[in-house]
Design a protein around this motif. Sequence first.
Motif, PDB file in Angstrom:
ATOM      1  N   GLN A 159       0.923  -1.170  -0.065  1.00  0.00           N
ATOM      2  CA  GLN A 159      -0.035   0.055  -0.107  1.00  0.00           C
ATOM      3  C   GLN A 159       0.828   1.344   0.078  1.00  0.00           C
ATOM      4  O   GLN A 159       0.477   2.292  -0.638  1.00  0.00           O
ATOM      5  N   THR A 160       2.058   0.986   0.889  1.00  0.00           N
ATOM      6  CA  THR A 160       2.833   2.489   0.796  1.00  0.00           C
ATOM      7  C   THR A 160       3.427   2.710  -0.581  1.00  0.00           C
ATOM      8  O   THR A 160       3.621   3.744  -0.957  1.00  0.00           O
ATOM      9  N   LEU A 161       3.914   1.344  -1.038  1.00  0.00           N
ATOM     10  CA  LEU A 161       4.588   1.767  -2.363  1.00  0.00           C
ATOM     11  C   LEU A 161       3.589   2.019  -3.467  1.00  0.00           C
ATOM     12  O   LEU A 161       3.994   2.845  -4.430  1.00  0.00           O
ATOM     13  N   GLY A 162       2.447   1.764  -3.314  1.00  0.00           N
ATOM     14  CA  GLY A 162       1.247   2.379  -4.149  1.00  0.00           C
ATOM     15  C   GLY A 162       0.990   3.709  -3.997  1.00  0.00           C
ATOM     16  O   GLY A 162       0.009   4.267  -4.728  1.00  0.00           O
ATOM     17  N   GLY A 163       1.186   4.236  -2.796  1.00  0.00           N
ATOM     18  CA  GLY A 163       0.925   5.488  -2.683  1.00  0.00           C
ATOM     19  C   GLY A 163       1.926   6.380  -2.257  1.00  0.00           C
ATOM     20  O   GLY A 163       2.542   7.001  -3.139  1.00  0.00           O
ATOM     21  N   ALA A 164       2.311   6.709  -0.786  1.00  0.00           N
ATOM     22  CA  ALA A 164       3.314   7.985  -0.496  1.00  0.00           C
ATOM     23  C   ALA A 164       4.641   7.647  -1.037  1.00  0.00           C
ATOM     24  O   ALA A 164       5.473   8.663  -1.444  1.00  0.00           O
ATOM     25  N   ALA A 165       5.297   6.305  -1.162  1.00  0.00           N
ATOM     26  CA  ALA A 165       6.574   6.224  -1.549  1.00  0.00           C
ATOM     27  C   ALA A 165       6.548   5.661  -3.051  1.00  0.00           C
ATOM     28  O   ALA A 165       7.562   5.417  -3.459  1.00  0.00           O
ATOM     29  N   ARG A 166       5.609   6.055  -3.826  1.00  0.00           N
ATOM     30  CA  ARG A 166       5.620   5.632  -5.215  1.00  0.00           C
ATOM     31  C   ARG A 166       6.753   6.069  -6.088  1.00  0.00           C
ATOM     32  O   ARG A 166       7.463   5.702  -6.967  1.00  0.00           O
ATOM     33  N   ASN A 167       7.020   7.304  -5.574  1.00  0.00           N
ATOM     34  CA  ASN A 167       8.342   8.122  -6.340  1.00  0.00           C
ATOM     35  C   ASN A 167       9.419   8.341  -5.492  1.00  0.00           C
ATOM     36  O   ASN A 167      10.226   9.536  -5.617  1.00  0.00           O
ATOM     37  N   ASP A 168       9.820   7.599  -4.535  1.00  0.00           N
ATOM     38  CA  ASP A 168      10.951   7.750  -3.545  1.00  0.00           C
ATOM     39  C   ASP A 168      11.672   6.491  -3.629  1.00  0.00           C
ATOM     40  O   ASP A 168      11.263   5.339  -3.021  1.00  0.00           O
ATOM     41  N   PRO A 169      12.590   6.558  -4.701  1.00  0.00           N
ATOM     42  CA  PRO A 169      13.683   5.416  -4.799  1.00  0.00           C
ATOM     43  C   PRO A 169      14.042   4.786  -3.710  1.00  0.00           C
ATOM     44  O   PRO A 169      14.274   3.644  -3.519  1.00  0.00           O
ATOM     45  N   ASP A 170      14.472   5.635  -2.653  1.00  0.00           N
ATOM     46  CA  ASP A 170      15.150   5.080  -1.528  1.00  0.00           C
ATOM     47  C   ASP A 170      14.276   4.146  -0.683  1.00  0.00           C
ATOM     48  O   ASP A 170      14.568   3.212  -0.200  1.00  0.00           O
ATOM     49  N   ALA A 171      13.062   4.885  -0.413  1.00  0.00           N
ATOM     50  CA  ALA A 171      12.121   4.264   0.191  1.00  0.00           C
ATOM     51  C   ALA A 171      11.739   2.837  -0.329  1.00  0.00           C
ATOM     52  O   ALA A 171      11.394   1.734   0.176  1.00  0.00           O
ATOM     53  N   ARG A 172      11.324   2.952  -1.789  1.00  0.00           N
ATOM     54  CA  ARG A 172      11.138   1.583  -2.320  1.00  0.00           C
ATOM     55  C   ARG A 172      12.141   0.578  -2.258  1.00  0.00           C
ATOM     56  O   ARG A 172      11.824  -0.467  -2.297  1.00  0.00           O
ATOM     57  N   GLU A 173      13.432   0.801  -2.232  1.00  0.00           N
ATOM     58  CA  GLU A 173      14.604   0.001  -2.167  1.00  0.00           C
ATOM     59  C   GLU A 173      14.515  -0.660  -0.627  1.00  0.00           C
ATOM     60  O   GLU A 173      14.548  -1.776  -0.633  1.00  0.00           O
ATOM     61  N   ARG A 174      14.319   0.132   0.186  1.00  0.00           N
ATOM     62  CA  ARG A 174      14.199  -0.359   1.549  1.00  0.00           C
ATOM     63  C   ARG A 174      13.032  -1.144   1.852  1.00  0.00           C
ATOM     64  O   ARG A 174      13.269  -2.416   2.287  1.00  0.00           O
ATOM     65  N   PHE A 175      12.090  -0.930   1.184  1.00  0.00           N
ATOM     66  CA  PHE A 175      10.756  -1.489   1.364  1.00  0.00           C
ATOM     67  C   PHE A 175      10.684  -2.757   0.710  1.00  0.00           C
ATOM     68  O   PHE A 175      10.343  -3.901   1.219  1.00  0.00           O
ATOM     69  N   LEU A 176      11.317  -3.010  -0.391  1.00  0.00           N
ATOM     70  CA  LEU A 176      11.535  -4.175  -1.396  1.00  0.00           C
ATOM     71  C   LEU A 176      12.391  -5.168  -0.417  1.00  0.00           C
ATOM     72  O   LEU A 176      12.139  -6.595  -0.677  1.00  0.00           O
ATOM     73  N   GLY A 177      13.349  -4.418   0.126  1.00  0.00           N
ATOM     74  CA  GLY A 177      14.514  -5.651   0.724  1.00  0.00           C
ATOM     75  C   GLY A 177      13.694  -6.243   2.058  1.00  0.00           C
ATOM     76  O   GLY A 177      13.725  -7.328   2.257  1.00  0.00           O
ATOM     77  N   ILE A 178      12.779  -5.487   2.751  1.00  0.00           N
ATOM     78  CA  ILE A 178      11.966  -5.906   3.755  1.00  0.00           C
ATOM     79  C   ILE A 178      10.897  -6.881   3.281  1.00  0.00           C
ATOM     80  O   ILE A 178      10.871  -8.041   3.960  1.00  0.00           O
TER      81      ILE A 178
END
Length: 345
Positions: free
Chosen positions: A135-154
């Motif tokens: 949900q976060t990647l589809g919303g607030a972190a959609r355009n945040d590369p650093d957050a996306r990489e961190r979340f994908l790792g988790i």
Amino acid sequence: MASDHIPEIIDALPAPTIVINADQRVHATNPPADALLGAGLVGKHYIAALRQPALLDAIGTVSGGVGPVQTRYATRDGTKDTTYSVMVAAAGPYTILSFVDQTASEDANKMRRDFVANVSHELRTPLTALLGFIQTLGGAARNDPDARERFLGIMAREANRMTRLVDDLLSLSRVEEDERIRPKTSVEMGRLLSSVIKGLEPQITDAGVTVELDVQTPVETVPGDAGQLIQVFTNLVENSIKYGGQGSTVRVTQEPRTHHARLRADGVLIKVSDDGEGIASHHLARLTERFYRVDNHRSREVGGTGLGLAIVKHIINRHRGRLIIESELGKGTDISVILPSDPLS
């Protein structure tokens, strides 16, 4: 039913049985009933003899011409609660009570309920995390590369954790299915232990741990299932690597064949030792229970599913061996496996 033959008839029955006469007094009991309820009930009014409300209600119902009725009788056998299913039925002027022990069945049902609850809990946590990150990647972190990489790792770690859990559940199911089939293939333990340690070299390097193998007799064979024994010692050595701590030493020792009192036969003892933090004594008896963890948070951090030692226990049971866990806080842990060295008959 001739009253003078009633005691003889019920004495032949294996289940606890009580006969109540038309005067509402205990007419006869058999030895299993005496063992369950105490001797000296004959002649007493059934209310004074039996006391439990549900059972008394059932007797009253049957005495009133309705029935048969099935009810429950709960008691305690030493330190353990026991439950009986009681069939109350009329036979002419008599009311017959027959007790069937349901304790094992109820324990099995409770175990199944607990197992389902534990599996559900273990899966719900990573699934909740995955849904939240999606949900976060589809919303607030959609355009945040650093957050996306961190979340994908988790997310990858949580998915791997669920995969390990499913793999262990399948492994536990297979092991339980095979537990009564005794393995007969000859397995050379020294070679098997060397193979286990070689297979764990990446984890050994990453953890900064030294693993020492001491095979005290060059060739020692046991009847066994090589694949399952690899699973046992991989689990035990891997646990020592994870919980021993960086810079620690894990020692794997295979002792010579000798007579072991615990087996009442000749056997080979393999010990896996570490000098980690150790385990408090009150945990030791429960370590092989499914999903039991000494430290939930740490176990999950290092990828534990809580099923490893349960699988180990079932495999060793299949091999008619013994598992001995010894530990003391601050002094490390020793886990010994004793395997029969003579062919299993």
